[in-house]
Design an enzyme around this catalytic site. Sequence first.
Site, PDB file in Angstrom:
ATOM      1  N   THR A 243       4.332   2.625   5.284  1.00  0.00           N
ATOM      2  CA  THR A 243       2.909   2.265   5.376  1.00  0.00           C
ATOM      3  C   THR A 243       2.234   3.260   6.307  1.00  0.00           C
ATOM      4  O   THR A 243       2.864   3.718   7.264  1.00  0.00           O
ATOM      5  CB  THR A 243       2.682   0.840   5.926  1.00  0.00           C
ATOM      6  OG1 THR A 243       1.293   0.696   6.262  1.00  0.00           O
ATOM      7  CG2 THR A 243       3.473   0.560   7.179  1.00  0.00           C
TER       8      THR A 243
ATOM      9  N   ASP B 225       2.679  -0.216  11.520  1.00  0.00           N
ATOM     10  CA  ASP B 225       2.697  -1.539  12.151  1.00  0.00           C
ATOM     11  C   ASP B 225       3.940  -2.353  11.806  1.00  0.00           C
ATOM     12  O   ASP B 225       3.927  -3.576  11.909  1.00  0.00           O
ATOM     13  CB  ASP B 225       1.434  -2.325  11.750  1.00  0.00           C
ATOM     14  CG  ASP B 225       1.369  -2.569  10.249  1.00  0.00           C
ATOM     15  OD1 ASP B 225       2.145  -1.937   9.497  1.00  0.00           O
ATOM     16  OD2 ASP B 225       0.554  -3.393   9.820  1.00  0.00           O
TER      17      ASP B 225
ATOM     18  N   ARG C  15      -4.963  -2.287   9.104  1.00  0.00           N
ATOM     19  CA  ARG C  15      -5.468  -3.650   8.928  1.00  0.00           C
ATOM     20  C   ARG C  15      -5.476  -4.457  10.228  1.00  0.00           C
ATOM     21  O   ARG C  15      -6.496  -4.972  10.637  1.00  0.00           O
ATOM     22  CB  ARG C  15      -4.633  -4.368   7.869  1.00  0.00           C
ATOM     23  CG  ARG C  15      -5.353  -5.500   7.218  1.00  0.00           C
ATOM     24  CD  ARG C  15      -4.421  -6.352   6.380  1.00  0.00           C
ATOM     25  NE  ARG C  15      -3.326  -5.595   5.817  1.00  0.00           N
ATOM     26  CZ  ARG C  15      -3.181  -5.324   4.522  1.00  0.00           C
ATOM     27  NH1 ARG C  15      -4.081  -5.743   3.668  1.00  0.00           N
ATOM     28  NH2 ARG C  15      -2.123  -4.662   4.096  1.00  0.00           N
TER      29      ARG C  15
ATOM     30  N   GLY D 240       0.841  -1.204   0.000  1.00  0.00           N
ATOM     31  CA  GLY D 240       0.000   0.000   0.000  1.00  0.00           C
ATOM     32  C   GLY D 240       0.871   1.248   0.000  1.00  0.00           C
ATOM     33  O   GLY D 240       1.838   1.328   0.747  1.00  0.00           O
TER      34      GLY D 240
ATOM     35  N   ASP E 144      -0.034   2.448   8.298  1.00  0.00           N
ATOM     36  CA  ASP E 144      -0.525   1.711   9.470  1.00  0.00           C
ATOM     37  C   ASP E 144       0.380   1.809  10.703  1.00  0.00           C
ATOM     38  O   ASP E 144      -0.050   1.513  11.809  1.00  0.00           O
ATOM     39  CB  ASP E 144      -0.709   0.226   9.129  1.00  0.00           C
ATOM     40  CG  ASP E 144      -1.893  -0.013   8.212  1.00  0.00           C
ATOM     41  OD1 ASP E 144      -2.557   0.962   7.828  1.00  0.00           O
ATOM     42  OD2 ASP E 144      -2.155  -1.186   7.875  1.00  0.00           O
TER      43      ASP E 144
ATOM     44  N   ARG F 206       0.725  -4.887  -4.846  1.00  0.00           N
ATOM     45  CA  ARG F 206       0.836  -6.036  -3.937  1.00  0.00           C
ATOM     46  C   ARG F 206       1.117  -7.233  -4.847  1.00  0.00           C
ATOM     47  O   ARG F 206       0.391  -7.463  -5.808  1.00  0.00           O
ATOM     48  CB  ARG F 206      -0.469  -6.222  -3.166  1.00  0.00           C
ATOM     49  CG  ARG F 206      -0.825  -4.993  -2.315  1.00  0.00           C
ATOM     50  CD  ARG F 206      -1.898  -5.322  -1.300  1.00  0.00           C
ATOM     51  NE  ARG F 206      -2.423  -4.137  -0.647  1.00  0.00           N
ATOM     52  CZ  ARG F 206      -1.865  -3.535   0.387  1.00  0.00           C
ATOM     53  NH1 ARG F 206      -0.737  -3.996   0.893  1.00  0.00           N
ATOM     54  NH2 ARG F 206      -2.422  -2.477   0.932  1.00  0.00           N
TER      55      ARG F 206
ATOM     56  N   ASP G  20       5.740  -5.294   5.714  1.00  0.00           N
ATOM     57  CA  ASP G  20       6.480  -6.519   6.054  1.00  0.00           C
ATOM     58  C   ASP G  20       6.576  -7.513   4.900  1.00  0.00           C
ATOM     59  O   ASP G  20       7.582  -8.202   4.750  1.00  0.00           O
ATOM     60  CB  ASP G  20       5.962  -7.168   7.344  1.00  0.00           C
ATOM     61  CG  ASP G  20       4.468  -7.329   7.356  1.00  0.00           C
ATOM     62  OD1 ASP G  20       3.823  -6.968   6.345  1.00  0.00           O
ATOM     63  OD2 ASP G  20       3.935  -7.817   8.366  1.00  0.00           O
TER      64      ASP G  20
HETATM   65  O1  F6P Z   1      -1.436   0.037   3.387  1.00  0.00           O
HETATM   66  C1  F6P Z   1      -2.103  -0.311   4.522  1.00  0.00           C
HETATM   67  C2  F6P Z   1      -3.592  -0.291   4.259  1.00  0.00           C
HETATM   68  O2  F6P Z   1      -3.992   1.008   3.911  1.00  0.00           O
HETATM   69  C3  F6P Z   1      -4.401  -0.829   5.409  1.00  0.00           C
HETATM   70  O3  F6P Z   1      -4.644   0.141   6.375  1.00  0.00           O
HETATM   71  C4  F6P Z   1      -5.646  -1.294   4.690  1.00  0.00           C
HETATM   72  O4  F6P Z   1      -6.268  -2.331   5.417  1.00  0.00           O
HETATM   73  C5  F6P Z   1      -5.110  -1.809   3.412  1.00  0.00           C
HETATM   74  O5  F6P Z   1      -3.894  -1.135   3.168  1.00  0.00           O
HETATM   75  C6  F6P Z   1      -6.009  -1.618   2.214  1.00  0.00           C
HETATM   76  O6  F6P Z   1      -5.403  -2.209   1.117  1.00  0.00           O
HETATM   77  P1  F6P Z   1      -5.873  -2.033  -0.374  1.00  0.00           P
HETATM   78  O7  F6P Z   1      -5.594  -0.623  -0.778  1.00  0.00           O
HETATM   79  O8  F6P Z   1      -5.044  -3.017  -1.122  1.00  0.00           O
HETATM   80  O9  F6P Z   1      -7.331  -2.317  -0.378  1.00  0.00           O
END
Ligand code: F6P
Length: 320
Positions: free
Chosen positions: A125, A129, A171, A11, A127, A72, A103
């Site tokens: 990120t 995390d 997440r 992300g 997050d 991803r 990660d």
């Molecule tokens: O990059 C982290 C994040 O934004 C999380 O907070 C969220 O759950 C996820 O990515 C959403 O992913 P995507 O944009 O692939 O739906």
Amino acid sequence: MKRIGVLTSGGDSPGMNAAVRAVVRKALYEGMEVYGINYGFAGLVAGDIRKLTRRDVGDIIQRGGTFLYSARYPQFATEEGQLKGIEQLNRFGIEGLVVVGGDGSYRGAYALTKRGYPCIGLPGTIDNDIPGTDYTIGFDTAINTVLDALDRIRDTATSHVRTFVIEVMGRDAGDIALWAGVASGAEQIIIPEKGFDITGVADNIREGREKGKKHTIIVLAEGVMDGKEFAEKLDAIDNFHVRVTVLGHVQRGGSPTARDRVLASQFGAGAVEYLKADKGGLCLGLRNEKIVAHDIVDTLDNMKHKPNLDLYKLNKEISS
Ligand code: F6P
């Protein structure tokens, strides 16, 4: 090492551009060449790679997103994916790589290091995390974006004496909810790292009204459950008529804050120093305001990210 690559993966997060800029500018300063890889590991495998000049990274420090694009790409966990990636690294003569991401991206960086291509992971990120660092690139911008939204919601919540549940990203981690919740003066913060009791949440809303509060702001981390479901549970207890706002991907965009730009610049330049010294398999972090390096595997396997639960306690003490 004379020629390195850089990619952003997973992300996107505000500040990734500042990190790439720092990698390129520092490498050029050190007499090295930099190749930019588009779309993370997917672009590596596909050979979507180009040489980056000083000017390619001009005028990007202030931009959100990543000008190298991101993806991803779980296929990079396979041997086949990694060997294809290495084929491309060889084709372009790239000797080491900076990987900005979460990660999953760190695992990819480690796999390449094991196969003889030193990589440095930088935590990117919203997050917050990633183990091994107090803050990730993008977190500060994201919490300020959430804060702006929460302040606006509070205006309308007060005007109508309403209860709002605001679902925020993260997440598996509650950091965004925790920091934005404390900063906004939210009545309640619900995060995956702490349990919650829905009747207690309902009692807190009623108590707030009895004390003369004109609104209830509940910040809910997405990792707990979705906002709609949470609101339905509350409304089943009492007739609160809870309103729900899901902030979603608005949290991922926007111009990075000064803090994210500085942190990203420090990380980017730091990564080049390690690669210049032919060191790989490391991820950089910020610990007590100092840039530190950890072994990637050790970080992923042994250093779990922990949110600052003192903030959770603090909010309980000062939010009523
Ligand atoms: O990059 C982290 C994040 O934004 C999380 O907070 C969220 O759950 C996820 O990515 C959403 O992913 P995507 O944009 O692939 O739906």
